[in-house]
Design an enzyme around this catalytic site. Structure first.
Site: not given
Ligand code: NAI
Length: 284
Positions: A119, A140, A152, A190
């Site tokens: 993001s 995104h 996006e 954002n």
């Molecule tokens: P989250 O913390 O819910 O999930 C991340 C997952 O990635 C975890 O299950 C973790 O175990 C896993 N992980 C970490 N390192 C890893 C690796 N090396 N290999 C495999 N798995 C790995 O995070 P979330 O909220 O789903 O965010 C993920 C991405 O999406 C981030 O880049 C965030 O900026 C982006 N994003 C988040 C939004 C939101 O509203 N939460 C909206 C749009 C984008």
């Protein structure tokens, strides 16, 4: 390119939603996470959402079963060796993402496109971790992915037109509306949303109006479905602060300075809904 197999990396909030939408749209999907526990939670979550969709008669039982049959849990990146597109949704950390992309560059077939759901991190820098920057792109999605229509699509400095076209078509297949965005801090969503939230916090900080009244102004005055302070609590105040810092640092413009009250709340551990307290109180 005809996309058949997709890997989604990270089975968290975003990754599980992306994997669900891909599988529902007919793609064969590996959902990968390095944590088995997170993977199990992500898969269970998808099953629950699909069950609810059947109950509400939005999909049939057969569609649910077919979707689940197209979803394959994975704990090793080597599964990406058979994938045409990989969508990365791991933690928002450049070092971690760069490592994942460098590994994918070695594992995936030459034609594969590597996309990031970041993001706020620069796609051009993520692409720099690979030997195929022309095949790296930002995709995104918005949260919750199965509901929100927007994607996006972010072009890194070297993203090719062919890569862009393939991902634009894929977004259509996922029944999303996409917009083309260039690789600048905050992209478009954002860049516009976070300064609005930050300004709402400034209005509170300066005593312009109460929390509830600031939200009411934007809901009833501007027809926003949710007030900015409620939305900030949903997104997480730490995430809002982090993205404001990306904008502030990236543009070096004081108009993006994070409000001191936002920083104070984050320092206090008031992170919004997920911590039970932000601008509002949650739970008991
Ligand atoms: P989250 O913390 O819910 O999930 C991340 C997952 O990635 C975890 O299950 C973790 O175990 C896993 N992980 C970490 N390192 C890893 C690796 N090396 N290999 C495999 N798995 C790995 O995070 P979330 O909220 O789903 O965010 C993920 C991405 O999406 C981030 O880049 C965030 O900026 C982006 N994003 C988040 C939004 C939101 O509203 N939460 C909206 C749009 C984008």
């Amino acid at each position: 390119m005809d996309i058949k197999k997709v890997m989604v990396i990270g089975a968290g909030q975003m990754g599980s939603g992306i994997a669900q939408v891909c599988a529902q749209s007919g793609f064969d999907v590996f959902l990968n996470d390095m944590s088995e526990q997170a993977l199990e939670k992500g898969m269970k979550n998808i099953e629950k959402l699909l069950m609810r969709a059947v109950e509400k008669e939005r999909i049939t039982e057969t569609q649910k079963t077919d979707t689940l049959n197209r979803l394959h849990p994975s704990t090793t990146l080597t599964d990406a060796a058979s994938c045409d597109v990989v969508i990365e949704a791991v933690v928002e950390n450049m070092e971690v993402k760069a490592k994942v992309f460098a590994e994918l560059d070695n594992i995936t077939p030459k034609h594969a496109i590597l996309a990031s759901n970041t993001s706020s991190l620069p796609i051009t820098e993520i692409a720099g971790a690979t030997s195929r920057p022309d095949q790296v792109i930002g995709m995104h999605f918005m949260n919750p992915v199965p509901i929100m229509k927007l994607v996006e699509i972010i072009r890194g400095l070297q993203t090719s037109d062919e890569t862009y076209q393939t991902i634009e078509n894929m977004a259509k297949q996922l029944a999303k509306t996409s917009v083309e965005v260039s690789d600048l801090p905050g992209f478009a969503a954002n860049r516009i949303l976070m300064p609005m939230i930050n300004e709402a916090v400034f209005a509170l900080y300066e005593g312009v109006a109460s929390v509830e009244d600031i939200d009411t102004v934007m809901k009833l005055g501007m027809n926003h479905p949710m007030g900015p302070l409620t939305l900030a609590d949903f997104i997480g105040l730490d995430t809002c602060l982090y993205i404001m810092e990306v904008l502030y640092e990236g543009f070096g413009d004081s108009k993006y300075r994070p409000c001191p009250l936002l920083r104070k709340y984050v320092n206090a551990g008031w992170l919004g809904k997920k911590s039970g307290r932000g601008f509002y109180q949650y739970g008991d």
